[in-house]
Write a protein that holds these residues in place. Structure first.
Motif, PDB file in Angstrom:
ATOM      1  N   ILE A 140      18.577  30.345  55.203  1.00 32.87           N
ATOM      2  CA  ILE A 140      17.184  30.429  55.185  1.00 32.87           C
ATOM      3  C   ILE A 140      16.513  30.458  56.405  1.00 32.87           C
ATOM      4  O   ILE A 140      16.048  31.404  57.054  1.00 32.87           O
ATOM      5  N   LEU A 141      17.166  29.603  57.147  1.00 37.28           N
ATOM      6  CA  LEU A 141      16.405  29.253  58.474  1.00 37.28           C
ATOM      7  C   LEU A 141      17.040  30.257  59.584  1.00 37.28           C
ATOM      8  O   LEU A 141      16.272  30.706  60.630  1.00 37.28           O
ATOM      9  N   THR A 142      18.115  30.563  59.364  1.00 30.08           N
ATOM     10  CA  THR A 142      18.906  31.738  60.299  1.00 30.08           C
ATOM     11  C   THR A 142      18.018  32.973  60.047  1.00 30.08           C
ATOM     12  O   THR A 142      17.770  33.649  61.260  1.00 30.08           O
ATOM     13  N   ASN A 143      18.050  33.265  58.634  1.00 32.87           N
ATOM     14  CA  ASN A 143      17.555  34.707  58.480  1.00 32.87           C
ATOM     15  C   ASN A 143      16.034  34.894  58.830  1.00 32.87           C
ATOM     16  O   ASN A 143      15.416  35.928  58.983  1.00 32.87           O
ATOM     17  N   SER A 144      15.458  33.561  58.938  1.00 30.80           N
ATOM     18  CA  SER A 144      13.736  33.882  59.041  1.00 30.80           C
ATOM     19  C   SER A 144      13.413  33.885  60.506  1.00 30.80           C
ATOM     20  O   SER A 144      12.354  34.232  60.810  1.00 30.80           O
ATOM     21  N   ARG A 145      14.277  33.378  61.352  1.00 26.77           N
ATOM     22  CA  ARG A 145      13.903  32.823  62.831  1.00 26.77           C
ATOM     23  C   ARG A 145      13.504  34.321  63.497  1.00 26.77           C
ATOM     24  O   ARG A 145      12.626  34.402  64.149  1.00 26.77           O
ATOM     25  N   PRO A 146      14.435  35.413  63.237  1.00 32.53           N
ATOM     26  CA  PRO A 146      13.849  36.734  63.883  1.00 32.53           C
ATOM     27  C   PRO A 146      12.760  37.181  63.639  1.00 32.53           C
ATOM     28  O   PRO A 146      12.165  38.056  64.221  1.00 32.53           O
ATOM     29  N   LYS A 147      12.248  36.835  62.598  1.00 33.17           N
ATOM     30  CA  LYS A 147      10.707  37.279  61.905  1.00 33.17           C
ATOM     31  C   LYS A 147       9.745  36.342  62.811  1.00 33.17           C
ATOM     32  O   LYS A 147       8.408  37.011  62.649  1.00 33.17           O
ATOM     33  N   MET A 148       9.945  35.486  63.447  1.00 34.34           N
ATOM     34  CA  MET A 148       8.794  34.676  64.053  1.00 34.34           C
ATOM     35  C   MET A 148       8.906  34.819  65.418  1.00 34.34           C
ATOM     36  O   MET A 148       9.567  35.545  65.964  1.00 34.34           O
ATOM     37  N   LYS A 149       7.471  34.920  66.051  1.00 31.29           N
ATOM     38  CA  LYS A 149       7.235  35.146  67.340  1.00 31.29           C
ATOM     39  C   LYS A 149       7.973  33.936  68.133  1.00 31.29           C
ATOM     40  O   LYS A 149       8.316  32.908  67.693  1.00 31.29           O
ATOM     41  N   SER A 150       7.870  34.561  69.379  1.00 31.37           N
ATOM     42  CA  SER A 150       8.470  33.070  70.195  1.00 31.37           C
ATOM     43  C   SER A 150       7.448  32.239  70.452  1.00 31.37           C
ATOM     44  O   SER A 150       6.261  32.322  70.547  1.00 31.37           O
ATOM     45  N   GLY A 151       7.864  30.861  70.292  1.00 30.55           N
ATOM     46  CA  GLY A 151       6.949  29.914  70.196  1.00 30.55           C
ATOM     47  C   GLY A 151       6.415  29.659  68.834  1.00 30.55           C
ATOM     48  O   GLY A 151       5.782  28.425  68.701  1.00 30.55           O
ATOM     49  N   ALA A 152       6.714  30.220  67.855  1.00 23.92           N
ATOM     50  CA  ALA A 152       6.139  30.154  66.684  1.00 23.92           C
ATOM     51  C   ALA A 152       6.718  28.631  65.919  1.00 23.92           C
ATOM     52  O   ALA A 152       7.776  28.295  66.336  1.00 23.92           O
ATOM     53  N   TYR A 153       5.897  28.064  65.096  1.00 21.03           N
ATOM     54  CA  TYR A 153       6.282  26.769  64.247  1.00 21.03           C
ATOM     55  C   TYR A 153       6.838  27.143  63.081  1.00 21.03           C
ATOM     56  O   TYR A 153       6.367  28.104  62.511  1.00 21.03           O
ATOM     57  N   ALA A 154       7.499  26.369  62.421  1.00 16.37           N
ATOM     58  CA  ALA A 154       7.865  26.165  61.015  1.00 16.37           C
ATOM     59  C   ALA A 154       7.809  24.689  60.490  1.00 16.37           C
ATOM     60  O   ALA A 154       8.314  23.844  61.436  1.00 16.37           O
ATOM     61  N   VAL A 155       7.342  24.581  59.437  1.00 17.40           N
ATOM     62  CA  VAL A 155       7.415  23.227  58.634  1.00 17.40           C
ATOM     63  C   VAL A 155       7.887  23.379  57.507  1.00 17.40           C
ATOM     64  O   VAL A 155       7.422  24.105  56.587  1.00 17.40           O
ATOM     65  N   HIS A 156       8.841  22.601  57.133  1.00 16.39           N
ATOM     66  CA  HIS A 156       9.567  22.532  55.792  1.00 16.39           C
ATOM     67  C   HIS A 156       9.608  20.939  55.134  1.00 16.39           C
ATOM     68  O   HIS A 156      10.241  20.272  55.892  1.00 16.39           O
TER      69      HIS A 156
END
Length: 226
Positions: A140-156
């Motif tokens: 999930i974390l691998t496949n979602s990361r390309p969808k994020m902008k550079s510098g974007a945050y994730a909280v889980h």
């Protein structure tokens, strides 16, 4: 047990945690907060608000009936929220009420080809990764990361068996017989801060904090896309 097919069937009713932002929690939210050892309103204040702006593009995994989705949308008057779920959550979230600010995607696996690359500022989930094996979390974390902008945050939020041991299995409403069963046979797979950090780093994320320490039973990780 925590396979994709199991997750599709187990939560087809749509999980509901009540009104996240109300001053007085309803019975469902109160019960969950007692089990998890924390305030959802404080989680929203400290784990979501610092990482979104009024015009942010937010991605949410596993919204269920949309308790957290509705709270997030109150802070996105100029932004958007995209949700990912194995269920058709549109019947509960009713995106046509939000003038294009809410898009609900029904998914069949942990890949997200329908999402535009480098388009999201923030990725959020609550009550989702705690039901996934570490290999699935890393996917999930691998496949979602390309969808994020550079510098974007994730909280889980995720399950942390070390915290659970200290907090108390009965208090946390997790069956104690899970201790003697393999992850494939339980709905609360083994995880801890160190294992979660490794999975996130393997997926290419930078770990800012592997636990924001907002919950007594579980951990909440803060990540940033390099």
């Amino acid at each position: 047990m925590p396979t994709i097919e199991w997750l599709k069937k187990e939560f087809n009713y749509g999980y509901d945690s009540g009104n996240i932002l109300s001053f007085f929690p309803n019975s469902q939210r109160r019960k969950e907060e007692e089990r998890i050892g924390g305030s959802y309103k404080q989680v929203f204040k400290k784990a979501i608000l610092p990482y979104i702006q009024s015009d942010s593009n937010v991605l949410e995994l596993g919204p269920g009936k949309g308790s957290w989705s509705r709270a997030i949308l109150t802070r996105l008057p100029k932004g958007t929220l995209h949700t990912l779920d194995f269920q058709n959550v549109s019947i509960w979230l009713k995106p046509d009420r939000y003038s294009g600010r809410l898009t609900c995607h029904k998914i069949t696996n942990n890949s997200y080809p329908m999402l535009e690359d480098k388009s999201f500022d923030f990725f959020w989930s609550m009550g989702v990764l705690c039901h996934n094996n570490l290999s699935d979390i890393e996917e999930i974390l691998t496949n979602s990361r390309p969808k994020m902008k550079s510098g974007a945050y994730a909280v889980h939020q995720y399950s942390d068996w070390e915290k659970l041991d200290n907090y108390g299995w009965q208090k946390g409403a997790i069956p104690t017989d899970f201790k003697n069963k393999p992850d494939e046979e339980i709905w609360w797979p083994r995880n801890n801060k160190n294992a979660m950090k490794v999975a996130a780093e393997n997926a290419g994320w930078q770990v800012i904090n592997n636990d924001l320490d907002l919950l007594g039973r579980d951990s909440i990780i803060l990540l940033q896309n390099p």
